[in-house]
Design an enzyme around this catalytic site. Structure first.
Site, PDB file in Angstrom:
ATOM      1  N   LYS A  46     -15.264   4.267   6.311  1.00 47.34           N
ATOM      2  CA  LYS A  46     -14.071   4.435   7.130  1.00 47.34           C
ATOM      3  C   LYS A  46     -14.287   5.647   8.036  1.00 47.34           C
ATOM      4  O   LYS A  46     -15.210   6.422   7.828  1.00 47.34           O
ATOM      5  CB  LYS A  46     -12.870   4.663   6.219  1.00 47.34           C
ATOM      6  CG  LYS A  46     -12.557   3.452   5.367  1.00 47.34           C
ATOM      7  CD  LYS A  46     -11.081   3.320   5.173  1.00 47.34           C
ATOM      8  CE  LYS A  46     -10.708   1.874   4.997  1.00 47.34           C
ATOM      9  NZ  LYS A  46      -9.303   1.725   4.608  1.00 47.34           N
TER      10      LYS A  46
ATOM     11  N   GLU B 223     -13.773   5.507   0.395  1.00 46.79           N
ATOM     12  CA  GLU B 223     -14.578   4.522   1.126  1.00 46.79           C
ATOM     13  C   GLU B 223     -15.315   5.204   2.279  1.00 46.79           C
ATOM     14  O   GLU B 223     -14.715   5.620   3.248  1.00 46.79           O
ATOM     15  CB  GLU B 223     -13.676   3.389   1.631  1.00 46.79           C
ATOM     16  CG  GLU B 223     -13.059   2.591   0.491  1.00 46.79           C
ATOM     17  CD  GLU B 223     -11.983   1.608   0.957  1.00 46.79           C
ATOM     18  OE1 GLU B 223     -12.314   0.699   1.741  1.00 46.79           O
ATOM     19  OE2 GLU B 223     -10.827   1.759   0.538  1.00 46.79           O
TER      20      GLU B 223
ATOM     21  N   GLU C 177       0.855  -1.197   0.000  1.00 49.60           N
ATOM     22  CA  GLU C 177       0.000   0.000   0.000  1.00 49.60           C
ATOM     23  C   GLU C 177       0.878   1.229   0.000  1.00 49.60           C
ATOM     24  O   GLU C 177       1.858   1.294   0.741  1.00 49.60           O
ATOM     25  CB  GLU C 177      -0.855   0.117   1.280  1.00 49.60           C
ATOM     26  CG  GLU C 177      -1.903  -0.921   1.472  1.00 49.60           C
ATOM     27  CD  GLU C 177      -2.613  -0.783   2.824  1.00 49.60           C
ATOM     28  OE1 GLU C 177      -2.694   0.334   3.364  1.00 49.60           O
ATOM     29  OE2 GLU C 177      -3.078  -1.817   3.321  1.00 49.60           O
TER      30      GLU C 177
ATOM     31  N   GLU D  67      -9.297   9.381   6.136  1.00 55.11           N
ATOM     32  CA  GLU D  67      -9.470   7.943   5.888  1.00 55.11           C
ATOM     33  C   GLU D  67     -10.490   7.659   4.789  1.00 55.11           C
ATOM     34  O   GLU D  67     -10.428   6.615   4.147  1.00 55.11           O
ATOM     35  CB  GLU D  67      -9.862   7.208   7.172  1.00 55.11           C
ATOM     36  CG  GLU D  67      -8.764   7.195   8.235  1.00 55.11           C
ATOM     37  CD  GLU D  67      -7.498   6.471   7.794  1.00 55.11           C
ATOM     38  OE1 GLU D  67      -7.584   5.629   6.878  1.00 55.11           O
ATOM     39  OE2 GLU D  67      -6.427   6.774   8.334  1.00 55.11           O
TER      40      GLU D  67
END
Ligand code: NAG
Ligand code: NAG
Length: 347
Positions: free
Chosen positions: A325, A322, A270, A330
């Site tokens: 999250k 997303e 990542e 985040e």
């Protein structure tokens, strides 16, 4: 991913690999930005902590539309695996942290995980990696990671699947001070590294210069974090560093050497930069700059100052913003919005 507060002091950047760089530029001029199929190419993590993402079929079409040849899945999501069949996309498959103990208990446990999550897809998906957990060390399953890796390897051996690399993914947090693994991770990592060393497989690491920069912008230069510094920013003995990414990867090499391990590579499972959530530190422009340069850095195959020329596998985190999250940065790591429009142009 975890935020990590990497000490700024540590490090810095590589030599220039002009010849290789120029060769790569020629290749890139004649082909899509992302090289599909073979070992070389950038991957993107398909994270799913959201309730508004497109169907897995649409997501895989989006990967194909943008020629993204590699994908990392955090768990063996059946819809995603179904959609990946026949796609030609290389898959780095994760086993969930909660599944580590049962895989570690016995070969039967590993066989059962394999039979459910890998076997049905083998004739239609190329699996590059199986990652036993994500950031499971340190943690309650830490000591099960290495046994789980061995058991899965035994199962893969039984099926003659030697093209699939078994590993685990760790956060940069596992690094403590003075280029060593932190005391709470050393024991579990020693067993993992001994397994990887025997197999000649890389350790996966989640590497985020963003966190080091955002947590200490007075000490960490933005150009050092973004791969845009023209001159070395940190000099460490005879190694000089233009970017924090290389410095971080090299900290892993130093830490492994301290454990007596010299032949384990680092695959970056990542990396990325949020496009919003923290004011001027997180803009689409910065995120675009980071991810483009990260991608180019991986494709250049220059390695790091400590390991010049080593190819570093690289996955951008993540495909989508997303929304389930924690709020703030985040939720803003995606290259794409859930409606599949790019947040910024990378490819
Ligand atoms: C999966 O592989 C089998 C065997 O090669 C083939 O018959 C089938 O068409 C493939 N399915 C997809 C969706 O690619
Ligand atoms: C860099 O320094 C290390 C020890 O500090 C030495 O072993 C190595 O040979 C040096 N490399 C070069 C290219 O000078």
């Amino acid at each position: 991913m975890h935020r990590m507060h990497l000490r700024a002091q540590t490090m810095a950047s590589p030599r220039m690999f002009l010849a290789v760089g120029m060769m790569m530029m020629m290749v890139i001029m004649h082909s899509p930005m992302v090289i599909v199929g073979d070992k070389i190419g950038i991957g993107v993590c398909y994270g799913m902590v959201a309730n508004n993402l497109p169907s897995a079929t649409d997501v895989i079409s989006l990967y194909k539309k943008y020629n993204i040849g590699k994908l990392r899945l955090f768990d063996p999501n059946p819809d995603a695996l179904e959609a990946l069949k026949g796609s030609g996309i290389d898959v780095a498959l994760g086993a969930k942290n909660e599944d580590i103990p049962s895989i570690a208990t016995s070969t039967e446990g590993a066989e059962s995980w394999f039979t459910t999550n890998v076997l049905p897809y083998l004739s239609n998906i190329t699996f590059s990696f199986i990652s036993v957990g994500n950031e499971a060390i340190p943690g309650e399953f830490a000591n099960d990671v290495a046994p789980a890796m061995s058991n899965l390897q035994a199962v893969l051996n039984d099926h003659n699947l030697n093209g699939i690399t078994v590993t685990t993914a760790v956060a940069t947090m596992v690094l403590g001070v003075s280029y060593q693994f932190s005391p709470e991770t050393k024991g579990a990592l020693a067993d993992v590294l001994s397994f990887l060393s025997i197999k000649g497989s890389p350790l996966m690491a989640n590497v985020y210069p963003y966190f080091a920069y955002a947590s200490d912008p007075d000490q960490v230069r933005l150009d050092y974090a973004l791969f845009t510094a023209k001159d070395p920013v940190v000099v460490d003995g005879n190694l000089s560093y233009h970017n924090l990414f290389d410095a971080t990867v090299d900290s892993f090499y130093w830490a492994m050497e301290k454990q007596g391990v010299n032949n384990v590579g680092v695959a970056v499972s990542e990396s990325g930069w949020p496009s919003a959530g923290n004011g001027g530190f997180t803009t689409p422009e910065l995120a675009s700059t980071y991810n483009r340069n990260f991608m180019q850095h991986v494709l250049n195959m220059g390695g790091t100052p400590k390991r010049p020329g080593a190819y570093i596998e690289g996955f951008i985190f993540a495909m989508f913003n997303e929304n389930q999250k924690p709020s703030g940065i985040e939720q803003n790591w995606g290259l794409f919005y859930p409606n599949m429009q790019p947040v910024y142009a990378v490819f």
